[in-house]
Design an enzyme around this catalytic site. Sequence first.
Site, mmCIF file in Angstrom:
data_model
loop_
_atom_site.group_PDB
_atom_site.id
_atom_site.type_symbol
_atom_site.label_atom_id
_atom_site.label_comp_id
_atom_site.label_asym_id
_atom_site.label_seq_id
_atom_site.Cartn_x
_atom_site.Cartn_y
_atom_site.Cartn_z
ATOM 1 N N THR A 185 32.110 78.682 23.949
ATOM 2 C CA THR A 185 32.090 77.257 23.608
ATOM 3 C C THR A 185 30.848 76.552 24.141
ATOM 4 O O THR A 185 30.325 75.639 23.503
ATOM 5 C CB THR A 185 33.349 76.581 24.191
ATOM 6 O OG1 THR A 185 34.476 77.161 23.547
ATOM 7 C CG2 THR A 185 33.356 75.090 23.948
ATOM 8 N N ASP A 200 32.174 84.223 19.837
ATOM 9 C CA ASP A 200 33.358 83.616 20.451
ATOM 10 C C ASP A 200 33.963 84.769 21.244
ATOM 11 O O ASP A 200 34.049 85.898 20.742
ATOM 12 C CB ASP A 200 34.325 83.148 19.344
ATOM 13 C CG ASP A 200 35.530 82.434 19.920
ATOM 14 O OD1 ASP A 200 36.238 83.042 20.751
ATOM 15 O OD2 ASP A 200 35.769 81.276 19.546
ATOM 16 N N SER A 201 34.371 84.531 22.474
ATOM 17 C CA SER A 201 34.769 85.678 23.304
ATOM 18 C C SER A 201 36.011 86.389 22.786
ATOM 19 O O SER A 201 36.305 87.505 23.202
ATOM 20 C CB SER A 201 34.933 85.259 24.760
ATOM 21 O OG SER A 201 36.105 84.509 24.935
ATOM 22 N N SER A 202 36.728 85.764 21.858
ATOM 23 C CA SER A 202 37.879 86.464 21.248
ATOM 24 C C SER A 202 37.409 87.658 20.426
ATOM 25 O O SER A 202 38.194 88.552 20.114
ATOM 26 C CB SER A 202 38.656 85.515 20.335
ATOM 27 O OG SER A 202 39.049 84.395 21.065
ATOM 28 N N THR A 226 35.390 81.325 27.400
ATOM 29 C CA THR A 226 36.403 81.349 28.460
ATOM 30 C C THR A 226 37.619 82.205 28.110
ATOM 31 O O THR A 226 38.308 82.683 28.999
ATOM 32 C CB THR A 226 36.897 79.922 28.771
ATOM 33 O OG1 THR A 226 37.401 79.360 27.563
ATOM 34 C CG2 THR A 226 35.788 79.061 29.332
ATOM 35 N N ASP A 227 37.875 82.382 26.788
ATOM 36 C CA ASP A 227 39.129 83.045 26.393
ATOM 37 C C ASP A 227 39.282 84.439 27.002
ATOM 38 O O ASP A 227 40.369 84.796 27.446
ATOM 39 C CB ASP A 227 39.227 83.135 24.857
ATOM 40 C CG ASP A 227 39.474 81.768 24.235
ATOM 41 O OD1 ASP A 227 39.834 80.836 24.988
ATOM 42 O OD2 ASP A 227 39.287 81.624 23.007
#
Length: 629
Positions: free
Chosen positions: A67, A138-140, A170-171
């Site tokens: 993010t 995106d860390s996902s 952060t995920d």
Amino acid sequence: MADTSTTTSLARALSHQQLDPCDPSPRDPLVPGRRRALSFKSSLNRLDTDDSCVIESRVLVLNTGGTIGMKVDHDVLKPEANALVAMLKKLPILHDAAYAEKTCLYDYYNPEDTLVLPLSKEKRRIIYTIVEYNPLLDSSNMTTKDWAKIGRDIETEYENYDGFVVLHGTDTMAYTASALSFMCEHLGKPVILTGSQVPIYEMKNDGRGNLLGALMIAGQYCIPEVCLYFYNKLYRGNRVTKVDAGSYNAFSSPNLAPLATTEVDIAIDWDTVWMPNTTSKFRVSTELNRNVGLLRLFPGITTEAVRAFLQSAIEGVVLESYGSGNAPDNRPELIAELKKAIASGTIIMNCTQCLKGTVSAFYNTGKVLLDAGLIPGGDMTPEAALSKLSYVLAKTNLSIEAKKKLMSDNLRGEMSADRGAATLCMSDSRFIQIIAKTLSINCTEEMKAICNALTPTLACAATKTGDIEALEALREMGNNLCLSDYDGRTPLHIAASEGYLNVVQYLLSHGASVYARDRYGDTPLSNAVRFRRKEVVKLLRKTGAHFSRDELDEAGTELSSLAASGDLEGLEIWHLAGADLNKPSYDGKTASQVAEALGKTEVVRHLLKLETNKPKSGVIEFTATMTGK
Ligand code: ASN
């Protein structure tokens, strides 16, 4: 060894005269940093008093996504490529354009990726270079392949920077931080993951504060751990879990207090920091086993579901049990499935679903799992246990028993020591008590202050006489043997200067950092080179010590001077310490050209021999002869 390099002497003279002797910062343990050669080439008149006594550190920022660097696109947040550096350059708290200009920063660094922070309270300048990954994620979307890439990049650039910051979503940040903590073996420098909940491009966001805090710690404190920095706190990376999707305070480290807090001041809790205990060089193990999984128990889980989970290709499982590690003891068929999997070689860890607390065998419902062969995971987070399994199972040369042993060992501070272990503290020391009595001081606060003030000096004094027993006594009282004295000198500096190989070995096994710099910018390696402690140089190099870029740049002049004076031993020591024998001096001549011009054939032959015997991949054979005092 005579200090024949003009730039080095000038640097030393300048730092000696201009660092404020009352400045408390040199007492901070393990503060890295160096002067850029440029500072000495520039006209002194152009540098104001502040800049002339500034020490610069370098931090590498690996921007993987998250993010922090996202923008809204079709009503959803997505990573925005090639935008971060340009934006940061406009923020005075994250880039001091005037300093960059005044010190000709961009004669040395690429303006496209390098920035410099304003002067810190500790009189440091942190120069940071941002490497942006492509694509930003995106860390996902991250997998073990992305962890391996981050690890490899840190390994490649390890010697070029004082610390590393990883920008990350952060995920899954807690998973990556845990995994990197295991992958980074014998780590001696800070690696700090951070990100944000709100993009840095928005007016009100947490990205700026998080990035600034992570940079300030990575550039100023030698915390040899993989950490996670968020919302004014630095955590051990393998202790955190994301607990809030809608708050700046997104992470919790339920079973370990933060390593540092950054509020009015940066306060590091050095007693909590995991200190290195090795004489091996830093390396990254990028092999990871993906056949691992998390199995969360819930009331009524069917035996078929458990069987199906365990029948797949799975090789390692983290069973998330209830409370203090409990599972139904009235379901023998379910326990039998776990036993069957263990018998066929699957490693199953028992971790609790609770945020806080540890696995034990208080209850029969806990004992059934222990009896079935599950490994108690203590107070490890499921993220840490899973990534540890992935790391350990990839060590294909180990037997299953050796892997199980590694899983129960505390490898990187990922679990708490058993309760009941002796807690020793300075107040136990008869010696300190006598001093305290003499001074008629009994108040704990004052006692603590006395201990803190005395320990570095006592440890350095014990080192000076090669007294390992005294060092061990100080350590047993709960003291940190890597604290520096009033000149920023650590016991390792002293042991390296004196050539006490056994003391060096001892200190390295008890937390000493090979990267510590004293107030003159010298490391234990530079001391060992200056005092010609060949075996110490070898051991420090083996542990990962290296010259800074500035020192390597200046080496040519030093080597030429050694060649001119026919100093074969000096040349060998510099070579062992990692200096490039072909580095030209300030007048463009290499050491062997100087020797040739002066007709010193013996020197030319010696240089040739050193060059031919150059150890492959920088590994220096270490003779374990102990040369005590
Ligand atoms: N989805 C984002 C990520 O993990 C969340 C964040 O960074 N705050 O990449």
